[in-house]
Design an enzyme around this catalytic site. Sequence first.
Site, PDB file in Angstrom:
ATOM      1  N   LYS A 165       0.777  -1.200   0.020  1.00 50.60           N
ATOM      2  CA  LYS A 165      -0.068   0.059  -0.081  1.00 50.60           C
ATOM      3  C   LYS A 165       0.876   1.152   0.127  1.00 50.60           C
ATOM      4  CE  LYS A 165      -3.813   1.807   2.370  1.00 50.60           C
ATOM      5  NZ  LYS A 165      -4.887   1.631   3.458  1.00 50.60           N
ATOM      6  N   MET A 481     -17.627 -37.740 -14.230  1.00 53.46           N
ATOM      7  CA  MET A 481     -16.457 -38.511 -14.487  1.00 53.46           C
ATOM      8  C   MET A 481     -15.947 -39.173 -13.253  1.00 53.46           C
ATOM      9  SD  MET A 481     -14.111 -38.977 -16.775  1.00 53.46           S
ATOM     10  CE  MET A 481     -13.710 -37.679 -18.157  1.00 53.46           C
TER      11      MET A 481
END
Lengths: 580, 197
Positions: A165, A481
């Site tokens: 920051k 699957m």
Amino acid sequence: MKLTGSEILLRSLVEEGVDTIFGHPGGVILHTYDVLTDPAVASKIRHILCRHEQGATHAAEGYYKASGKVGTVMVTSGPGACNTVTGLTDALLDSMAIVVFTGQVPTTAMGCDAFQEADVVGTTRTCTKHNFLILKTEDIPRIVKEAYHIARSGRPGPVLVDLPKNVVMGRAEYHGHPQELHIRGYKPTLQGHAGQIKRAVELMKTARRPLIYGGGGIIHSEAYEELRELVAVTRIPVALTLMGLGAFDTSDPLWLGMVGMHGPYWSNMAMIHCDLMIAIGSRFDDRVTGKLSEFGKQCKIIHIDIDPTSIRKTVHVDVPIVGDVKQVLGELNKEVRQVERHWASDFGEWYAQIAEWKAKHPLRYGPMLDVIKPQYAIDMIFEVSERMNPIVATGVGQHQMWAAQRYRGRRPRRWLTSGGLGTMGYGFPAAMGAQAAFPGDLVICIDGDGSFQMTNQDLITCVENNLPVKVVIINNGYLGMVRQWQELFYNRRYSQVDLTIQPDFVKLAEAYGVIGLRARRPDEVKPVLEQAFTTPGPVIVDIVTEREENCFPMIPPGGAIKEILDYGDPIPEKLFQGLR
Amino acid sequence: MRERTKAIPKEAKARHIITLLVENHAGVLARVAALIAAKGYNIDSLTVGETVDPSISRMTLVVRGDDSVVEQAVKQLNRLIDVIRVTDLTGEEFVERELVLVKVKAKPEAKAEILRIADIFRAKVVDVAPFSYMLELTGAEDKLNAFVELLRPYGIQEFARTGMTVMTRGNKTPGKQTEEMWKEPDTKKVVGLVEKG
Ligand SMILES: Cc1ncc(C[n+]2csc(CCOP(=O)(O)OP(=O)(O)O)c2C)c(N)n1
């Protein structure tokens, strides 16, 4: 004049040609988000607010794959950054060029367990091609330049830039985007070794059963024309990996199909019977090789790849050629044209053999009565959409493999799927990213009911940003699957794969303000798809299919290619004992 | 960085010495170590120090493994952006040195023997206390191992090894190093380091 780090960052992005950012704001990255409102920036860069950072990263992957332009992501620190890890790993394994910017707490707070702090550089060290922590505001332009260069060059991949920051709030002189770039530890080899190329041609001269095994590298280096030419001269048949689909014209008679676990019988047979394998931008993934000890014993192997670590990683290679596929194939073609050989007539037996395999073991599925077969649904998607030249994305699972087998993606950069990581939830946001790159094109996501539920919140992102993605759910009410594996290898003990309790996808669509359609009977499929693909805006199509259909052919996990199971084959007893 | 705690060598696998030139900034060591760890390679030692060019560090890495495994490791290391050059010294002629400090128990009746061992190895006594000696020895790995094994029966109280550092013999430099290192020496900077004339 001095600018803030955030201003410098966004100006650098504009200079890099970034026009789209996929992201999600948060406390620490607010200062940079503020600059997005600056008219000079806002007119150049569109920000697409994704509803989850994972979606943002997959969207950036889709944007890259479809357009060839690096995808950009911006997220906040801690939770935001952590949510990008799946996308970063996916991008690393499939060589997708994306750059992810993450907010970070001020350098003075780093390491102090600050609010929303995470060691992002440490966390993403092994799932990025490279990552940066910027410590000085004045370093921003150089690092932005390097990040994009590293992402797109060599073997493409994800790069992360962590922005503390105080660094983005600090001020520095901005002298514009650097022209020069000098990273002394990074110089990808582009040109193939001339001697090795000659050796490759020597092998090609005498081969009787050669095979080209092409992968995603052909697409990344945009070597389609070179590949086409190589095949035009040598008449060598071409098989492609899941990631390579689209690199070769599927209507060419020398096009075989996909190779690997669910590739058609004949192209897998060609892999184990060829006498020369020319691997181009493919990396011998275990989903392709099957059992390694039985792979490639019958043939010589030439391997062309820009990434030296991919060569001889798992498989012995006779002629390794490190270089950019496009350049190497260009050189190779020059040599090959000198060869006096009537290639095609020497390969007569080989072609006949492949044709025989094809005739004996075509892609097939059982009879369809009242219930829609998923394979049929894919065939219809192809039939209805093909002339619209769509971009097709997929989730992960059976539907993905059926799509890979049957949706014959004819064109490069129009097939988006998660190969290396196999990330459920990839398809829909990737489709959204591709749509952002090509707003006017038809973009279809062939998804599973399980996969779609992993990232479906970005539906609202599509609505908000006019991204008319068409999602076609192959809805079998299962994690299909996984259910298939449990059926075949765990004696039908279905554990945690049942998705019968699921949202009503049509109502879900409506909840988001988009059109939802459904097909339950075979005769409904085509009209519903036609409607979906011609209706403006996002659409969800729920295709309710046969629940327990299996995806064949299949090479059992851990098995050798020759153990491939075709539709209707009896399952060998030993497979029931669980995965090896 | 030494993963081996005992001074005992050696599985059957070949020892490979790899030198790396890397960018000298934060996080690079972690990157190299993480890569090696992620691949599950067994590191014998890893040492780092600045080179004459302060923007470049040199690492020496000793690993044991099959040739193909190590070849893969070298390629992977090369792929790291912060790694400028990687060289596997296998098959090269090089000088290897490592430093060990051993604090060994020295009962009155053992003192003379310990000093004799130190003498034979040309080790230095760097600290003496009523019941212990601290000995320093530099040399190749084998020599250090032999030294430590001889001292072990007396009771080793504390033990520290630096890990290997190496350099190829003669004029050869493993793989060209960075251009900066080959620049004409800047006499102003190196006065006192290089004897002129
Ligand atoms: C994020 C993630 N979690 C788990 C898996 C394991 N996995 C692979 S396929 C699959 C099932 C996929 O189900 P669905 O999306 O409904 O597709 P289907 O196979 O039914 O076509 C699962 C759970 C995965 N690939 N990715």
